[in-house]
Design an enzyme around this catalytic site. Structure first.
Site, PDB file in Angstrom:
ATOM      1  N   LYS A  15      -1.687   9.256  -8.031  1.00  0.00           N
ATOM      2  CA  LYS A  15      -2.716   8.359  -8.596  1.00  0.00           C
ATOM      3  C   LYS A  15      -4.092   9.033  -8.598  1.00  0.00           C
ATOM      4  CE  LYS A  15      -2.376   5.028  -5.600  1.00  0.00           C
ATOM      5  NZ  LYS A  15      -1.283   5.424  -4.682  1.00  0.00           N
ATOM      6  N   ARG A  90      -4.671  -3.558  -3.427  1.00  0.00           N
ATOM      7  CA  ARG A  90      -3.491  -3.185  -2.645  1.00  0.00           C
ATOM      8  C   ARG A  90      -2.750  -4.414  -2.133  1.00  0.00           C
ATOM      9  NH1 ARG A  90      -5.137   2.298  -1.045  1.00  0.00           N
ATOM     10  NH2 ARG A  90      -3.491   3.323   0.123  1.00  0.00           N
ATOM     11  N   ARG A 124       0.908  17.906   1.232  1.00  0.00           N
ATOM     12  CA  ARG A 124      -0.382  17.766   0.553  1.00  0.00           C
ATOM     13  C   ARG A 124      -1.493  18.323   1.430  1.00  0.00           C
ATOM     14  NH1 ARG A 124      -2.251  12.060  -1.917  1.00  0.00           N
ATOM     15  NH2 ARG A 124      -2.751  11.413   0.198  1.00  0.00           N
ATOM     16  N   ARG A 157      -4.729  15.660   5.797  1.00  0.00           N
ATOM     17  CA  ARG A 157      -5.256  14.364   6.228  1.00  0.00           C
ATOM     18  C   ARG A 157      -4.429  13.840   7.395  1.00  0.00           C
ATOM     19  NH1 ARG A 157      -5.735  10.707   0.860  1.00  0.00           N
ATOM     20  NH2 ARG A 157      -4.930   9.169   2.313  1.00  0.00           N
ATOM     21  N   ARG A 168       2.726   4.123   5.961  1.00  0.00           N
ATOM     22  CA  ARG A 168       2.005   3.797   4.721  1.00  0.00           C
ATOM     23  C   ARG A 168       2.987   3.346   3.634  1.00  0.00           C
ATOM     24  NH1 ARG A 168      -0.975   9.090   3.478  1.00  0.00           N
ATOM     25  NH2 ARG A 168      -1.877   7.998   1.713  1.00  0.00           N
TER      26      ARG A 168
HETATM   27  P1  AMP Z   1      -5.671   6.153   0.030  1.00  0.00           P
HETATM   28  O1  AMP Z   1      -6.509   7.376   0.003  1.00  0.00           O
HETATM   29  O2  AMP Z   1      -5.814   5.284  -1.192  1.00  0.00           O
HETATM   30  O3  AMP Z   1      -4.226   6.429   0.363  1.00  0.00           O
HETATM   31  O4  AMP Z   1      -6.240   5.248   1.236  1.00  0.00           O
HETATM   32  C1  AMP Z   1      -6.237   5.714   2.569  1.00  0.00           C
HETATM   33  C2  AMP Z   1      -6.299   4.544   3.530  1.00  0.00           C
HETATM   34  O5  AMP Z   1      -7.499   3.792   3.323  1.00  0.00           O
HETATM   35  C3  AMP Z   1      -5.187   3.510   3.380  1.00  0.00           C
HETATM   36  O6  AMP Z   1      -4.006   3.891   4.062  1.00  0.00           O
HETATM   37  C4  AMP Z   1      -5.833   2.268   3.983  1.00  0.00           C
HETATM   38  O7  AMP Z   1      -5.861   2.330   5.400  1.00  0.00           O
HETATM   39  C5  AMP Z   1      -7.272   2.410   3.498  1.00  0.00           C
HETATM   40  N1  AMP Z   1      -7.469   1.726   2.181  1.00  0.00           N
HETATM   41  C6  AMP Z   1      -7.812   2.313   0.995  1.00  0.00           C
HETATM   42  N2  AMP Z   1      -7.900   1.412   0.007  1.00  0.00           N
HETATM   43  C7  AMP Z   1      -7.616   0.208   0.569  1.00  0.00           C
HETATM   44  C8  AMP Z   1      -7.513  -1.119   0.071  1.00  0.00           C
HETATM   45  N3  AMP Z   1      -7.722  -1.395  -1.227  1.00  0.00           N
HETATM   46  N4  AMP Z   1      -7.191  -2.108   0.957  1.00  0.00           N
HETATM   47  C9  AMP Z   1      -6.963  -1.854   2.245  1.00  0.00           C
HETATM   48  N5  AMP Z   1      -7.032  -0.623   2.785  1.00  0.00           N
HETATM   49  C10 AMP Z   1      -7.347   0.411   1.961  1.00  0.00           C
END
Ligand code: AMP
Length: 211
Positions: A15, A90, A124, A157, A168
Site C-alpha cells: 500500500k 482501519r 522489508r 521496523r 498485525r
Molecule cells: P502502518 O505503517 O500503516 O502499518 O502502521 C503502523 C502502526 O501504526 C499500526 O500497526 C498501528 O499500531 C498504528 N496505526 C497506523 N494507522 C492506524 C489507524 N488508522 N488506526 C489505528 N492504528 C494505526
C-alpha cells in the site's frame, strides 16, 4: 474530478509503495497514518508517547485519536484536489467517521495471499530518515543496507519482526478486513492483484482511477 483515494489491504501488501507512486503521479499528498505516528514517536510528542507501546505490540491506536489526526490533516489546503490515505481507515468506526469528513471516490484493495505477506514484511527494510522502503529480495537497495535516496543506513521496523507481524495480521483480519464489505457495498471497492512487479500493480491502479 477530485481524487480522494483509500488504500486497503493487509500490512505488507505494498500500500505504502503504491501510495507514494500514485501521489507523485497525480500530484496529491500521500497521507500515511503509520508514518505520522512514527514521526510523533521519534519526536517524543504527546501523541508519540501514547502510540509507541501500542505500535510495538502491533495493536491499533484508539479510533478517536486517529480520527482527530486525519480530520485535521484532510482540512489542509494541499488536500483540496485529492489525497491518498494509506493505513486509514482501519476499523468500521474509522470508516464511518471518514464518511462524515469527505466523500471517498476510490478504495483500492491490494490483494496478496497471506502466506506471502509474512515473507514480504520480515524482509522489508525502511529508511528511518526519508521513509523509503526496500525488500531484501524483490527491491534491494543498490548499496548494502544504505538508502538509495538519502544514504542513511536502513533499519528493520520493530513491528516488522516476525512475532509482531503475526499479531498485525491477526488484528487486520479481526478489525480491518470487514472494511472490504463496507466499501464493496458502496460500489467503490476496486480489487487489484498485488502479487506482481511494482510497476504492473501501479498500471492496474492507474487504469482503475483513470489516468
Ligand atoms: P502502518 O505503517 O500503516 O502499518 O502502521 C503502523 C502502526 O501504526 C499500526 O500497526 C498501528 O499500531 C498504528 N496505526 C497506523 N494507522 C492506524 C489507524 N488508522 N488506526 C489505528 N492504528 C494505526
Amino acid at each position: 474530478m477530485k481524487k480522494s483515494i483509500v488504500m486497503l489491504g493487509a500490512p505488507g501488501v505494498g500500500k505504502g509503495t503504491q501510495a507514494k507512486l500514485l501521489a507523485e503521479k497525480f500530484n496529491i499528498p500521500h497521507i500515511s497514518t503509520g508514518d505520522m505516528l512514527r514521526t510523533a514517536v521519534k519526536e517524543g510528542t504527546e501523541l508519540g508517547l501514547k502510540a509507541k507501546e501500542i505500535m510495538e505490540r502491533g495493536e491499533l491506536v484508539p479510533d478517536h485519536i486517529m480520527n482527530g489526526i486525519v480530520k485535521e490533516r484532510l482540512s489542509k489546503d494541499d488536500c483540496k484536489n485529492g489525497y491518498i490515505l494509506d493505513g486509514y481507515p482501519r476499523t468500521i468506526a474509522q470508516a464511518e467517521f471518514l464518511d462524515t469528513v469527505d466523500k471517498i471516490n476510490y478504495v483500492i484493495y491490494i490483494d496478496v495471499p497471506e502466506e506471502l505477506i509474512i515473507k514480504r514484511l520480515v524482509l522489508r527494510r525502511t529508511c528511518p530518515n526519508c521513509g523509503a522502503m526496500y525488500h531484501l529480495e524483490y527491491n534491494p537497495p543498490k548499496n548494502d543496507n544504505i538508502c538509495d535516496k538519502c544514504g542513511t543506513p536502513l533499519i528493520q521496523r520493530d513491528d516488522d519482526k516476525e512475532d509482531v507481524v503475526k499479531r498485525r495480521l491477526a488484528v487486520y483480519n479481526e478489525k480491518t478486513a470487514s472494511l472490504l464489505d463496507y466499501y464493496r457495498n458502496r460500489g467503490i471497492l476496486k480489487k487489484i492483484d498485488g502479487n506482481r512487479p511494482i510497476n504492473e500493480v501501479l498500471q492496474s491502479i492507474v487504469q482503475v482511477i483513470g489516468g
